[in-house]
Motif scaffolding. Structure first.
Motif, PDB file in Angstrom:
ATOM      1  N   UNK A 164      -0.805  -1.336 -14.200  1.00 53.64           N
ATOM      2  CA  UNK A 164      -2.718  -1.819 -14.460  1.00 53.64           C
ATOM      3  C   UNK A 164      -3.913  -1.845 -15.752  1.00 53.64           C
ATOM      4  N   UNK A 165      -3.296  -0.977 -16.440  1.00 51.42           N
ATOM      5  CA  UNK A 165      -4.150  -0.186 -17.630  1.00 51.42           C
ATOM      6  C   UNK A 165      -3.145  -1.952 -18.975  1.00 51.42           C
ATOM      7  N   UNK A 166      -2.182  -1.770 -18.264  1.00 51.02           N
ATOM      8  CA  UNK A 166      -1.495  -3.070 -20.274  1.00 51.02           C
ATOM      9  C   UNK A 166      -2.277  -4.753 -19.607  1.00 51.02           C
ATOM     10  N   UNK A 167      -3.152  -4.889 -18.104  1.00 50.25           N
ATOM     11  CA  UNK A 167      -3.141  -6.085 -17.741  1.00 50.25           C
ATOM     12  C   UNK A 167      -5.140  -5.418 -18.145  1.00 50.25           C
ATOM     13  N   UNK A 168      -5.250  -4.833 -17.669  1.00 49.07           N
ATOM     14  CA  UNK A 168      -7.114  -4.814 -18.473  1.00 49.07           C
ATOM     15  C   UNK A 168      -7.038  -4.497 -19.615  1.00 49.07           C
ATOM     16  N   UNK A 169      -6.255  -3.862 -20.556  1.00 49.35           N
ATOM     17  CA  UNK A 169      -6.339  -3.347 -21.726  1.00 49.35           C
ATOM     18  C   UNK A 169      -6.497  -4.796 -22.664  1.00 49.35           C
ATOM     19  N   UNK A 170      -5.374  -5.365 -21.712  1.00 49.32           N
ATOM     20  CA  UNK A 170      -5.393  -6.780 -22.682  1.00 49.32           C
ATOM     21  C   UNK A 170      -6.871  -7.479 -22.609  1.00 49.32           C
ATOM     22  N   UNK A 171      -7.503  -7.308 -21.616  1.00 48.13           N
ATOM     23  CA  UNK A 171      -8.588  -8.675 -20.956  1.00 48.13           C
ATOM     24  C   UNK A 171      -9.731  -7.881 -21.820  1.00 48.13           C
ATOM     25  N   UNK A 172      -9.624  -6.804 -21.765  1.00 49.45           N
ATOM     26  CA  UNK A 172     -10.812  -6.051 -22.590  1.00 49.45           C
ATOM     27  C   UNK A 172     -10.947  -6.020 -23.591  1.00 49.45           C
ATOM     28  N   UNK A 173      -9.653  -6.498 -24.544  1.00 46.14           N
ATOM     29  CA  UNK A 173      -9.073  -7.190 -26.229  1.00 46.14           C
ATOM     30  C   UNK A 173      -9.935  -8.190 -26.140  1.00 46.14           C
ATOM     31  N   UNK A 174      -9.751  -9.331 -25.392  1.00 42.28           N
ATOM     32  CA  UNK A 174      -9.740 -10.535 -25.419  1.00 42.28           C
ATOM     33  C   UNK A 174     -11.315 -11.449 -24.496  1.00 42.28           C
ATOM     34  N   UNK A 175     -11.918  -9.968 -23.704  1.00 47.21           N
ATOM     35  CA  UNK A 175     -13.523 -10.205 -23.840  1.00 47.21           C
ATOM     36  C   UNK A 175     -14.554  -9.413 -24.730  1.00 47.21           C
ATOM     37  N   UNK A 176     -13.676  -8.830 -25.289  1.00 48.68           N
ATOM     38  CA  UNK A 176     -14.840  -8.372 -26.869  1.00 48.68           C
ATOM     39  C   UNK A 176     -14.629  -8.686 -28.090  1.00 48.68           C
ATOM     40  N   UNK A 177     -12.869  -9.478 -28.173  1.00 53.10           N
ATOM     41  CA  UNK A 177     -13.215 -10.677 -29.216  1.00 53.10           C
ATOM     42  C   UNK A 177     -14.325 -11.624 -28.725  1.00 53.10           C
ATOM     43  N   UNK A 178     -13.952 -12.449 -27.874  1.00 46.54           N
ATOM     44  CA  UNK A 178     -14.815 -13.499 -27.505  1.00 46.54           C
ATOM     45  C   UNK A 178     -16.775 -12.697 -27.499  1.00 46.54           C
ATOM     46  N   UNK A 219     -21.793 -17.404 -23.253  1.00 48.81           N
ATOM     47  CA  UNK A 219     -20.585 -16.093 -23.301  1.00 48.81           C
ATOM     48  C   UNK A 219     -19.481 -16.628 -21.981  1.00 48.81           C
ATOM     49  N   UNK A 220     -19.877 -16.965 -20.723  1.00 46.72           N
ATOM     50  CA  UNK A 220     -19.141 -17.388 -19.650  1.00 46.72           C
ATOM     51  C   UNK A 220     -18.574 -18.545 -19.797  1.00 46.72           C
ATOM     52  N   UNK A 221     -19.120 -19.444 -20.923  1.00 50.31           N
ATOM     53  CA  UNK A 221     -18.096 -20.647 -21.086  1.00 50.31           C
ATOM     54  C   UNK A 221     -17.469 -20.078 -22.273  1.00 50.31           C
ATOM     55  N   UNK A 222     -18.047 -19.492 -23.346  1.00 51.93           N
ATOM     56  CA  UNK A 222     -17.268 -19.060 -24.066  1.00 51.93           C
ATOM     57  C   UNK A 222     -15.767 -18.655 -23.876  1.00 51.93           C
ATOM     58  N   UNK A 223     -16.057 -17.360 -22.327  1.00 49.54           N
ATOM     59  CA  UNK A 223     -14.495 -16.860 -22.015  1.00 49.54           C
ATOM     60  C   UNK A 223     -13.456 -17.811 -21.684  1.00 49.54           C
ATOM     61  N   UNK A 224     -14.320 -18.844 -20.527  1.00 51.41           N
ATOM     62  CA  UNK A 224     -13.150 -19.690 -19.567  1.00 51.41           C
ATOM     63  C   UNK A 224     -12.999 -20.618 -20.892  1.00 51.41           C
ATOM     64  N   UNK A 225     -13.411 -20.960 -21.749  1.00 47.85           N
ATOM     65  CA  UNK A 225     -12.947 -21.374 -23.093  1.00 47.85           C
ATOM     66  C   UNK A 225     -11.830 -21.274 -23.594  1.00 47.85           C
ATOM     67  N   UNK A 226     -11.973 -19.870 -24.103  1.00 47.70           N
ATOM     68  CA  UNK A 226     -11.123 -18.619 -24.601  1.00 47.70           C
ATOM     69  C   UNK A 226      -9.917 -19.020 -23.942  1.00 47.70           C
ATOM     70  N   UNK A 227      -9.978 -18.801 -22.531  1.00 49.96           N
ATOM     71  CA  UNK A 227      -8.883 -18.420 -21.168  1.00 49.96           C
ATOM     72  C   UNK A 227      -7.937 -19.884 -21.488  1.00 49.96           C
TER      73      UNK A 227
END
Length: 192
Positions: free
Chosen positions: A32-46, A87-95
């Motif tokens: 779980x820490x790898x999945x959450x860590x990957x999403x945390x990095x993506x969230x920080x970048x966006x 921010x939510x629209x930017x997150x969705x577009x990024x993903x």
């Protein structure tokens, strides 16, 4: 994939075993820490990109505020609230774009060497997983608990294996044939 010493196989004239040629399969579910860590990095970048864009927008508007009354009327918090609502629209577009154009991998997943199992450029799957990733980021990872089984769809991604052992077509060039064709053309040029 572990590096292989090919000298020993060449000297003894042995074949490489199949287990050495194929990447190691992942044993067990993805932590779980790898999945959450990957999403945390993506969230920080966006979030960083969105706040940086808002700051640049603020500064560019300030350049046009020449008079004192315009500077007093300008509210910096209005553009920051606009950025936070985008921010939510930017997150969705990024993903969505990452999953669609990068075969199921975001920057955070690239850092943790994970990739979603999905067909290449599948609009439906990219949309589905982008929505899941958006909800995971907006709920702080609680959405993972609701869809835990689906998030085990991650696979280990080995770039060396995919880049170096990928089957490619070899188009050899027949140089003698091309030289003969070129000489014939030069002879016709002399005759003309």
């Amino acid at each position: 994939m572990a590096p292989i010493d090919l000298k020993e196989f060449a000297l003894k004239e042995q074949k490489l075993s199949k287990r050495l040629l194929f990447p190691e399969t992942q044993k067990g579910p993805t932590p779980i820490w790898k999945i959450l860590g990957a999403h945390y990095l993506d969230f920080l970048a966006v979030a960083f990109f969105t706040s940086f864009s808002a700051a640049v927008f603020n500064q560019s508007i300030k350049l046009f505020m020449n008079t004192k009354s315009l500077r007093l009327a300008f509210d910096e918090h209005a553009t920051l609230s606009l950025a936070s609502s985008l921010l939510p629209m930017m997150l969705f577009s990024y993903f969505f774009l990452s999953y669609f154009l990068n075969q199921g991998q975001t920057w955070g997943m690239f850092t943790f060497k994970k990739r979603m199992k999905m067909p290449s450029q599948s609009f439906r799957d990219a949309f589905y997983w982008a929505a899941h990733s958006l909800f995971m980021c907006l709920t702080g990872g609680l959405f993972y608990l609701a869809k835990r089984e689906e998030w085990q769809n991650l696979q280990k991604h080995d770039y060396l294996y995919h880049e170096m052992l990928l089957h490619r077509e070899d188009y050899s060039i027949d140089l003698l044939k091309r030289i003969d064709e070129q000489e014939v053309v030069e002879e016709y040029a002399r005759a003309a």
